[in-house]
Design an enzyme around this catalytic site. Structure first.
Site: not given
Length: 322
Positions: A16, A21, A144, A172, A174
């Site tokens: 990813g 991120v 999920y 938490t 993002v």
């Protein structure tokens, strides 16, 4: 087995790696430019991680000694409500392929990314790392949430059976540059930024779904990246760790919207559409464990982080994910 380069570098695979991120990690790794690490940021074009053979080929190509596992099927509240089965099945496949392939190749450490939405819907606050499996998650995104919970189960099982050093972080909410700004499935702040941009451009009211009353702890992607790198290098536990701003930094959706409006210099009307679902009202998380390890960690002021995020979106509007 995992291999190191002949000069002894650790090889860090980020799944990813093209997302929010991953891009923040790439920025931090480049700024540090450590000579004992080599980073590989894998995008969906590098491998379909729901496919075991493609996952194995990616690992064979990169030869990671360490893995930061960020890849997932993700989406906002309304996409989750519609596709709970898809979120469950695809994420179970991705996670199992990454963890099992890491085990097969002798990867030294895996840090997987969970989410605060995995916690029980009916619980006491603040939530902490010991409460993950205490009850069903919120019905809006149970597919999920259960898939992500299973990472924690697998980490413990790999450690029990093989001694594997697989752990997980729980960030938490993002936000930051390179976010997903698609209005159908974006998270709160990128959705607000995109809507505000359009309203300002078109001279129309800014309509925000819900009442604006729900509370959230938001973490800037640059701060999260710094904490993930610390987790990879120094966090010693298999048990997950919550990576979050302090409890007193929790703000409402309305607070976040007002910060976006100010950062975007929007002068138009703001409307809250209370016919739309608010989702979970609060999911306040304790960062006591993080503070025990890093008592002096400084988070970016949220107004500054939102301003930087808005500026990035305006500057990169043509190429941003939307």
């Amino acid at each position: 087995m995992a291999k190191s380069l002949s000069n002894g570098k650790n090889i860090i695979l980020v799944t990813g790696g093209s997302g929010l991120v991953g891009q923040a990690l790439k920025k931090m790794a480049a700024e540090e430019n450590r000579q004992d690490e080599e980073w590989f940021f894998a995008a969906s074009s590098d491998a379909d991680l729901t496919d075991r053979d493609q996952t194995r080929k990616l690992f064979e190509k990169v030869g990671p000694t360490h893995v930061i596992h960020l890849a997932a099927m993700v989406g906002g509240l309304f996409k989750n409500l519609k596709y709970n089965l898809d979120f469950y099945r695809k994420n179970i496949l991705i996670n199992d392929n990454v963890l099992q392939t890491s085990h097969e190749r002798g990867v030294k450490k895996v840090v997987s990314c969970l989410s605060t939405c995995i916690f029980p819907d009916k619980t006491t606050y603040p939530i902490n790392e010991t409460m993950i499996h205490d009850g069903p998650p919120h019905s809006s995104n149970f597919g999920y949430a259960y898939a992500k919970r299973m990472i924690d189960v697998q980490n413990r099982a790999y450690n029990q059976q093989y001694g594997s050093n697989f752990t997980a972080i729980i960030p938490t909410n993002v936000f930051g540059p390179h976010d997903n700004y698609n209005l159908e499935d974006s998270h709160v702040i990128p959705g607000l930024i995109h809507k505000c941009y359009i309203a300002k451009r078109d001279g129309t009211p800014l309509t925000i779904w819900g009442t604006g009353k729900p509370l959230r702890q938001f973490i800037y992607s640059d701060d999260l990246a710094r904490l993930i790198i610390w987790t990879l290098r120094d966090y010693p536990e298999i048990d997950p760790i919550i990576l979050s701003v302090d409890e007193q930094a929790e703000i409402s959706i309305k607070d976040a919207a007002e910060m976006v409006v100010a950062a975007m210099d929007f002068k138009g009307q703001v409307i809250y559409d209370s016919t739309k679902s608010d989702g979970q009202f609060k999911k306040t998380a304790s960062n006591d464990k993080l503070r025990k390890y890093l008592p002096n960690f400084q988070f970016t002021q949220i107004e500054k982080a939102i301003k930087e995020s808005c500026d990035w979106f305006v500057k990169n509007y043509d190429v941003a994910r939307k």
